[in-house]
Write a protein that holds these residues in place. Structure first.
Motif, PDB file in Angstrom:
ATOM      1  N   ILE A  66       0.860  -0.926  -0.216  1.00 34.68           N
ATOM      2  CA  ILE A  66      -0.025  -0.089   0.397  1.00 34.68           C
ATOM      3  C   ILE A  66       0.602   0.828   0.383  1.00 34.68           C
ATOM      4  O   ILE A  66       0.294   2.109  -0.298  1.00 34.68           O
ATOM      5  N   CYS A  67       1.822   1.020   0.712  1.00 33.58           N
ATOM      6  CA  CYS A  67       2.618   2.151   0.887  1.00 33.58           C
ATOM      7  C   CYS A  67       3.909   2.387   0.982  1.00 33.58           C
ATOM      8  O   CYS A  67       4.943   1.280   1.499  1.00 33.58           O
ATOM      9  N   GLY A  68       5.286   2.446   0.200  1.00 30.65           N
ATOM     10  CA  GLY A  68       6.210   2.378  -0.399  1.00 30.65           C
ATOM     11  C   GLY A  68       7.302   2.416   0.639  1.00 30.65           C
ATOM     12  O   GLY A  68       8.576   1.927   0.879  1.00 30.65           O
ATOM     13  N   ILE A  69       6.866   3.246   1.366  1.00 29.83           N
ATOM     14  CA  ILE A  69       7.810   4.567   2.180  1.00 29.83           C
ATOM     15  C   ILE A  69       7.531   3.513   3.494  1.00 29.83           C
ATOM     16  O   ILE A  69       8.266   4.171   4.595  1.00 29.83           O
ATOM     17  N   CYS A  70       6.123   3.594   3.895  1.00 31.59           N
ATOM     18  CA  CYS A  70       6.635   3.139   5.726  1.00 31.59           C
ATOM     19  C   CYS A  70       5.907   1.679   5.259  1.00 31.59           C
ATOM     20  O   CYS A  70       4.734   0.914   6.113  1.00 31.59           O
ATOM     21  N   SER A  71       6.117   0.765   4.368  1.00 35.68           N
ATOM     22  CA  SER A  71       5.810  -0.110   3.814  1.00 35.68           C
ATOM     23  C   SER A  71       5.766  -2.025   5.590  1.00 35.68           C
ATOM     24  O   SER A  71       5.014  -2.246   5.367  1.00 35.68           O
ATOM     25  N   VAL A  72       7.160  -0.962   6.159  1.00 37.56           N
ATOM     26  CA  VAL A  72       6.873  -1.930   7.437  1.00 37.56           C
ATOM     27  C   VAL A  72       6.155  -1.662   8.415  1.00 37.56           C
ATOM     28  O   VAL A  72       5.488  -2.744   9.634  1.00 37.56           O
ATOM     29  N   GLN A 108      13.788   5.504   8.224  1.00 44.25           N
ATOM     30  CA  GLN A 108      14.226   6.265   7.085  1.00 44.25           C
ATOM     31  C   GLN A 108      13.069   7.030   6.080  1.00 44.25           C
ATOM     32  O   GLN A 108      13.072   8.172   5.487  1.00 44.25           O
ATOM     33  N   SER A 109      11.809   7.030   6.912  1.00 42.82           N
ATOM     34  CA  SER A 109      10.662   7.611   6.873  1.00 42.82           C
ATOM     35  C   SER A 109      10.641   8.947   6.875  1.00 42.82           C
ATOM     36  O   SER A 109      10.594  10.219   5.832  1.00 42.82           O
ATOM     37  N   HIS A 110      10.920   8.955   8.349  1.00 39.64           N
ATOM     38  CA  HIS A 110      11.129  10.501   8.644  1.00 39.64           C
ATOM     39  C   HIS A 110      12.629  11.783   7.336  1.00 39.64           C
ATOM     40  O   HIS A 110      12.520  13.006   7.400  1.00 39.64           O
ATOM     41  N   GLY A 240       8.921   2.357  28.536  1.00 37.79           N
ATOM     42  CA  GLY A 240       9.060   3.579  28.516  1.00 37.79           C
ATOM     43  C   GLY A 240       8.795   4.584  27.582  1.00 37.79           C
ATOM     44  O   GLY A 240       9.507   5.437  27.625  1.00 37.79           O
ATOM     45  N   PHE A 241       7.914   4.480  26.915  1.00 39.70           N
ATOM     46  CA  PHE A 241       7.955   5.659  25.435  1.00 39.70           C
ATOM     47  C   PHE A 241       7.020   6.694  25.849  1.00 39.70           C
ATOM     48  O   PHE A 241       5.627   6.225  26.757  1.00 39.70           O
ATOM     49  N   ALA A 242       7.675   7.835  25.230  1.00 37.75           N
ATOM     50  CA  ALA A 242       6.638   9.012  25.832  1.00 37.75           C
ATOM     51  C   ALA A 242       7.138   9.565  24.614  1.00 37.75           C
ATOM     52  O   ALA A 242       7.861   9.545  23.835  1.00 37.75           O
ATOM     53  N   PRO A 243       5.944  10.452  23.707  1.00 43.22           N
ATOM     54  CA  PRO A 243       5.404  10.883  23.116  1.00 43.22           C
ATOM     55  C   PRO A 243       6.656  12.227  22.534  1.00 43.22           C
ATOM     56  O   PRO A 243       6.338  12.296  23.593  1.00 43.22           O
ATOM     57  N   VAL A 244       7.167  12.778  21.598  1.00 42.70           N
ATOM     58  CA  VAL A 244       8.151  13.596  21.926  1.00 42.70           C
ATOM     59  C   VAL A 244       6.673  14.510  21.083  1.00 42.70           C
ATOM     60  O   VAL A 244       6.124  14.722  20.290  1.00 42.70           O
ATOM     61  N   THR A 245       6.547  16.078  21.588  1.00 43.30           N
ATOM     62  CA  THR A 245       5.922  17.098  21.016  1.00 43.30           C
ATOM     63  C   THR A 245       7.030  18.746  20.444  1.00 43.30           C
ATOM     64  O   THR A 245       7.447  18.788  21.201  1.00 43.30           O
ATOM     65  N   ARG A 246       5.864  19.485  19.807  1.00 42.16           N
ATOM     66  CA  ARG A 246       6.492  20.843  19.308  1.00 42.16           C
ATOM     67  C   ARG A 246       5.249  21.560  19.745  1.00 42.16           C
ATOM     68  O   ARG A 246       4.286  20.715  19.396  1.00 42.16           O
ATOM     69  N   THR A 247       5.742  23.125  20.129  1.00 42.89           N
ATOM     70  CA  THR A 247       4.331  23.641  19.890  1.00 42.89           C
ATOM     71  C   THR A 247       3.933  25.215  18.770  1.00 42.89           C
ATOM     72  O   THR A 247       2.843  25.691  19.012  1.00 42.89           O
ATOM     73  N   GLY A 248       5.189  24.545  17.950  1.00 49.53           N
ATOM     74  CA  GLY A 248       4.899  26.058  17.069  1.00 49.53           C
ATOM     75  C   GLY A 248       3.459  25.729  15.536  1.00 49.53           C
ATOM     76  O   GLY A 248       3.280  26.619  15.557  1.00 49.53           O
ATOM     77  N   GLY A 249       3.369  24.668  15.626  1.00 48.50           N
ATOM     78  CA  GLY A 249       2.799  23.811  14.444  1.00 48.50           C
ATOM     79  C   GLY A 249       2.946  24.836  13.204  1.00 48.50           C
ATOM     80  O   GLY A 249       2.289  24.590  12.368  1.00 48.50           O
ATOM     81  N   ASP A 250       3.743  25.333  12.761  1.00 44.96           N
ATOM     82  CA  ASP A 250       4.294  25.556  11.558  1.00 44.96           C
ATOM     83  C   ASP A 250       5.313  24.864  10.709  1.00 44.96           C
ATOM     84  O   ASP A 250       5.859  23.337  11.815  1.00 44.96           O
ATOM     85  N   ASN A 251       6.035  25.140   9.875  1.00 42.57           N
ATOM     86  CA  ASN A 251       6.209  24.124   8.805  1.00 42.57           C
ATOM     87  C   ASN A 251       7.980  24.094   9.702  1.00 42.57           C
ATOM     88  O   ASN A 251       8.464  22.644   9.434  1.00 42.57           O
ATOM     89  N   TYR A 252       8.255  24.461  10.659  1.00 41.06           N
ATOM     90  CA  TYR A 252       9.615  24.824  11.787  1.00 41.06           C
ATOM     91  C   TYR A 252       9.300  23.068  12.471  1.00 41.06           C
ATOM     92  O   TYR A 252      10.111  22.582  12.155  1.00 41.06           O
ATOM     93  N   ALA A 253       8.324  23.760  12.666  1.00 41.43           N
ATOM     94  CA  ALA A 253       7.753  22.627  14.737  1.00 41.43           C
ATOM     95  C   ALA A 253       7.734  21.111  13.696  1.00 41.43           C
ATOM     96  O   ALA A 253       8.556  20.563  13.925  1.00 41.43           O
ATOM     97  N   ARG A 254       7.104  21.103  11.922  1.00 41.65           N
ATOM     98  CA  ARG A 254       6.775  19.580  11.792  1.00 41.65           C
ATOM     99  C   ARG A 254       8.587  19.039  10.785  1.00 41.65           C
ATOM    100  O   ARG A 254       8.558  17.829  11.325  1.00 41.65           O
ATOM    101  N   THR A 255       9.522  19.806  10.952  1.00 40.60           N
ATOM    102  CA  THR A 255      10.290  19.557  10.349  1.00 40.60           C
ATOM    103  C   THR A 255      10.746  18.925  11.483  1.00 40.60           C
ATOM    104  O   THR A 255      12.064  17.770  11.306  1.00 40.60           O
ATOM    105  N   MET A 256      11.226  19.836  12.749  1.00 42.81           N
ATOM    106  CA  MET A 256      12.135  19.428  13.827  1.00 42.81           C
ATOM    107  C   MET A 256      11.702  17.916  14.617  1.00 42.81           C
ATOM    108  O   MET A 256      12.543  17.345  15.157  1.00 42.81           O
ATOM    109  N   LEU A 257      10.732  17.915  14.392  1.00 44.52           N
ATOM    110  CA  LEU A 257       9.609  16.952  15.404  1.00 44.52           C
ATOM    111  C   LEU A 257       9.808  16.128  14.507  1.00 44.52           C
ATOM    112  O   LEU A 257      10.497  14.341  14.892  1.00 44.52           O
ATOM    113  N   ARG A 258       9.845  15.668  13.204  1.00 41.54           N
ATOM    114  CA  ARG A 258      10.451  14.961  12.927  1.00 41.54           C
ATOM    115  C   ARG A 258      11.662  14.155  12.755  1.00 41.54           C
ATOM    116  O   ARG A 258      12.285  13.351  13.128  1.00 41.54           O
TER     117      ARG A 258
END
Length: 361
Positions: A66-72, A108-110, A240-258
């Motif tokens: 279905i998706c070659g980038i996140c097939s796993v 690899q996807s990020h 003990g996994f916990a999600p990572v978040t950022r608060t900017g909500g802009d293009n910069y925040a989405r890229t840095m979060l990855r």
């Protein structure tokens, strides 16, 4: 009717920055985007229909296509749904190996998503650096599973084969290389004046809008919403996994979060390698008739499979909900609304990491 739109600006369906066909039909007032409509191209229409009536073994190979980038993660969620139907348990070592492979795929996807973003804003040097770094993650994925894209590594009751000691040592070296290079590239992105100029304050998705649009994955977490289905997975809980978040909500925040999540994935893989004990990697079991709805956290967000099997192990019904459709909706109705320059349309669209193959099944 009073005219409120100056120009209708179409982008695509073929665009050098788009990995897949998509058309953005933007209406602008001056340089500002007033409204946007997205038309997605045809990629793999009918794959769910093809799955129906086939043995679960064949559908296992179709699911990851279905998706070659996140097939796993497609392989993982489908197999876990089948295991849930049949009551099949997974040995501890296999559970850790699944996390290792899933996180390598996320890395690899990020990195590929951030490559696309840097390429879109024409920072080609950093884009090529990232694409080269992605090769290390792909090489390690191949080392563990034997394949780079469609791995079919997970099977009901475990994984196909074990990880040898020498391969584990080589995997650690690969992670060290990714971590070292990643720090350098993150500094280039974070401190580069061109990138800041083209990324900060652009394509803002507020937490309220993210909830309205049901945005998921990094798109939602970059707006401060701490939703990640890995917190509900038993193996990730053990880590003990916990999600990572950022608060900017802009293009910069989405890229840095990855970038943040790539570093987190490296840490998770190292913990798995440290804690994994010798033991079997396949527990066995027989696929029975029944139905289940199972979800997992793909690199782009929540991925859900509904699977119904008959008594012979054939797939009677199957439905897949991928994360891209929600994130593309969030991008169309909120992130692109009010973008002040037409030059930022493509970069904002790419910052949501859209995947046409995921949406057009």
């Amino acid at each position: 009717m009073k005219k409120t739109v100056d120009v209708s600006l179409p982008l695509g369906p073929l665009h050098p920055c788009f990995k897949e066909p998509a058309r953005l039909k933007c209406e602008t007032r001056g340089e500002s985007v007033v409204r946007t409509e997205v038309e997605l191209g045809y990629v793999k229409k009918g794959i769910e229909r093809i799955m129906r009536g086939r043995p679960w073994q064949e559908v296992m190979f179709l699911a990851e296509r279905i998706c070659g980038i996140c097939s796993v993660i497609h392989n993982m969620v489908y197999i876990e749904a089948v295991e849930e139907i049949s009551g099949i348990a997974v040995p501890d070592r296999a559970a850790y190996l699944r996390v290792i492979v899933n996180e390598l795929d996320r890395i690899q996807s990020h990195i590929l998503a951030n490559f696309s973003y840097c390429y879109t804003i024409e920072h080609e040097t950093l884009a090529m650096y990232l694409l080269n770094l992605r090769e290390t993650a792909m090489d390690e994925l191949e080392r563990v599973t034997g394949a780079r894209v469609t791995c079919s590594y997970m099977v009901p009751g475990g994984v196909r084969f074990d990880l040898a000691e020498e391969d584990a040592a080589a995997l650690r070296q690969g992670l060290d290389h990714i971590e070292t290079e990643l720090e350098r590239f993150v500094r280039m992105f974070r401190d580069g004046p061109l990138i800041a100029l083209r990324s900060r304050g652009i394509g803002i998705l507020t937490p309220e809008d993210a909830r309205v649009a049901h945005a998921v994955g990094p798109t939602a977490r970059a707006s401060g919403i701490a939703v990640d289905l890995r917190t509900e997975h038993p193996t990730y809980r053990r880590l003990g996994f916990a999600p990572v978040t950022r608060t900017g909500g802009d293009n910069y925040a989405r890229t840095m979060l990855r970038f943040d999540e790539v570093a987190q994935s490296i840490g998770l893989i190292r913990r798995c390698l440290d804690e994994m004990q010798p033991g079997p990697v396949r527990g066995g079991g027989e696929v029975r008739g029944g139905e289940a709805r199972h979800a997992g956290e793909a690199p782009r967000g929540e991925l859900t499979y509904y699977v119904k099997t008959d008594d012979h192990g054939r797939i009677a019904e199957i439905a897949v909900r991928t994360p891209s459709i929600m994130n593309i909706e969030a991008c169309t109705h909120f992130m692109l609304r009010g973008v002040l320059s037409a030059a930022d349309i493509t970069s904002t669209f790419i910052s949501s990491d859209p995947c046409v193959a995921c949406t057009e099944r």
